[in-house]
Design a protein around this motif. Structure first.
Motif, PDB file in Angstrom:
ATOM      1  N   PRO A 100       9.820   6.293  -8.093  1.00  0.00           N
ATOM      2  CA  PRO A 100      10.847   6.216  -7.262  1.00  0.00           C
ATOM      3  C   PRO A 100      10.123   5.019  -5.934  1.00  0.00           C
ATOM      4  O   PRO A 100       9.151   5.202  -5.598  1.00  0.00           O
ATOM      5  N   GLN A 101      11.327   4.403  -5.470  1.00  0.00           N
ATOM      6  CA  GLN A 101      10.923   3.554  -4.212  1.00  0.00           C
ATOM      7  C   GLN A 101      10.662   4.518  -3.106  1.00  0.00           C
ATOM      8  O   GLN A 101       9.774   4.039  -2.302  1.00  0.00           O
ATOM      9  N   LEU A 102      11.264   5.657  -2.972  1.00  0.00           N
ATOM     10  CA  LEU A 102      11.005   6.323  -1.823  1.00  0.00           C
ATOM     11  C   LEU A 102      11.026   7.805  -2.451  1.00  0.00           C
ATOM     12  O   LEU A 102      12.084   8.057  -3.038  1.00  0.00           O
ATOM     13  N   LEU A 142       0.029  13.347  -4.509  1.00  0.00           N
ATOM     14  CA  LEU A 142       0.776  12.389  -5.110  1.00  0.00           C
ATOM     15  C   LEU A 142       1.771  12.976  -6.310  1.00  0.00           C
ATOM     16  O   LEU A 142       3.052  13.022  -6.412  1.00  0.00           O
ATOM     17  N   ILE A 143       1.070  13.985  -7.194  1.00  0.00           N
ATOM     18  CA  ILE A 143       1.726  14.667  -8.250  1.00  0.00           C
ATOM     19  C   ILE A 143       2.613  15.738  -7.651  1.00  0.00           C
ATOM     20  O   ILE A 143       3.662  15.863  -8.023  1.00  0.00           O
ATOM     21  N   ARG A 157       0.779  -1.092  -0.147  1.00  0.00           N
ATOM     22  CA  ARG A 157      -0.042   0.110   0.055  1.00  0.00           C
ATOM     23  C   ARG A 157       0.787   1.475  -0.145  1.00  0.00           C
ATOM     24  O   ARG A 157       1.980   1.461   0.494  1.00  0.00           O
ATOM     25  N   PRO A 158       0.387   2.466  -0.525  1.00  0.00           N
ATOM     26  CA  PRO A 158       1.111   3.462  -0.735  1.00  0.00           C
ATOM     27  C   PRO A 158       1.136   4.060   0.877  1.00  0.00           C
ATOM     28  O   PRO A 158      -0.060   4.300   1.335  1.00  0.00           O
ATOM     29  N   LEU A 206       7.038   9.753   1.047  1.00  0.00           N
ATOM     30  CA  LEU A 206       5.969   8.994   0.315  1.00  0.00           C
ATOM     31  C   LEU A 206       6.669   7.723  -0.133  1.00  0.00           C
ATOM     32  O   LEU A 206       7.961   7.615  -0.802  1.00  0.00           O
ATOM     33  N   ILE A 207       6.061   6.547   0.116  1.00  0.00           N
ATOM     34  CA  ILE A 207       6.540   5.244  -0.350  1.00  0.00           C
ATOM     35  C   ILE A 207       5.623   4.571  -1.243  1.00  0.00           C
ATOM     36  O   ILE A 207       4.464   3.910  -0.946  1.00  0.00           O
TER      37      ILE A 207
END
Length: 311
Positions: A132-134, A173-174, A37-38, A67-68
């Motif tokens: 990206p992962q992180l 998110l953006i 999950r984000p 944000l992950i």
């Protein structure tokens, strides 16, 4: 002009899940193993440490946003004193939406607002792989404000709440992702868009997915030689140009099939295939089942959903 990042986030179909305030005092450590999950977090005060998938620790300070996009394994902990034995701390709920980590007495060493969202797209894994992962952003007040608005809205019961939450998540998110864009970003869409030459080619693919693009044509759009474009694209985005285009076409096709926008022949035409049969073969190879079976499966999942039954 088509914006590839906005398109990817839109196709992910993000929605709010929940958020909470977490306070930490003394020595504490939290290890999470989530189902992809984000996860997002903003440090309201103090500081702590974060490690994603056992990578090097990152120090988070007041005003930092994290944000992950696909949170499987990550750990947060106090700075000092360091937790002994790596024994996970059990959060204690002080009141609805507020949790305490570590000691119940003494000064707080961190106060953070954390939350999860969900991606409605069944193609989320592919789309997230472009990100990206992180994402770690420092000093962006806009992100802190967006997270606080999201938290306030999620705790209320005002009209159009779900619509507002969905839009806030998209904007969050953006905003977070474009704050990370640059040549230092990990291979993926953001790094590709940070390259002026590659960004032109990426926008062309998103603007005209039906065009019979070749590496040579895309290289010309980017004003690069064929070989230079291919290597530069592969290093920046992480996949070859034609592979990226295939992934994007399949993501669009899945979305059209899920929303039942036209038959197989129409979907094939809208994602750049000259015939339904050619599209069906490519789709089955990529997804693992024919488009008709995929559309049927999506319909069955929606019809059996508790939300659908309650509607």
């Amino acid at each position: 002009m088509i914006d590839p990042l906005a398109q990817v986030v839109g196709l992910l179909q993000p929605s709010a899940s929940f958020s909470k305030v977490v306070n930490g005092a003394g020595s504490w450590l939290v290890r999470r193993s989530e189902a992809g999950r984000p996860f997002y977090c903003v440090i309201l005060d103090g500081s702590c440490r974060l490690s994603v998938r056992e990578q090097e620790w990152v120090i988070l300070e007041r005003g930092d946003f994290v944000l992950i996009p696909s949170a499987y394994d990550f750990t947060t902990s106090s700075l000092e004193p360091k937790p002994t034995g790596d024994v996970a701390t059990v959060p204690v709920e002080l009141r609805p939406g507020v949790f305490q980590l570590g000691s119940r007495v003494g000064p707080l060493n961190v106060r953070m607002l954390v939350g999860y969202c969900a991606f409605g797209s069944c193609d989320a894994a592919l789309l997230v792989s472009l990100l990206p992962q992180l994402v770690h952003v420092r000093g962006e007040k806009r992100l802190t404000t967006l997270v606080q608005l999201l938290d306030e809205e999620s705790r209320g019961d005002r009209p159009a709440r779900d619509v507002i939450l969905a839009r806030l998540i998209e904007v969050l998110l953006i905003e977070a992702l474009r704050s990370m864009a640059g040549p230092a970003a990990a291979p993926g869409l953001l790094r590709g868009l940070a390259d002026e030459r590659l960004a032109i080619a990426l926008r062309r693919m998103h603007e005209r997915p039906t065009w019979p693009w070749t590496v040579a044509q895309l290289a010309k759009e980017a004003a690069l030689s064929r070989s230079a474009f291919f290597e530069r694209f592969r290093r920046a985005v992480g996949v070859a140009p034609m592979e990226y285009l295939l992934h994007w076409r399949m993501a669009l096709a899945k979305d059209l099939l899920r929303r039942k926008e036209g038959g197989i022949a129409e979907v094939a035409d809208r994602v750049g295939y000259s015939s339904a049969s050619t599209f069906s073969v490519a789709f089955a190879r990529h997804v693992g089942l024919p488009p008709t079976a995929y559309a049927r499966e999506q319909w069955l999942e929606r019809s059996s959903s508790p939300l659908q039954g309650a509607a």
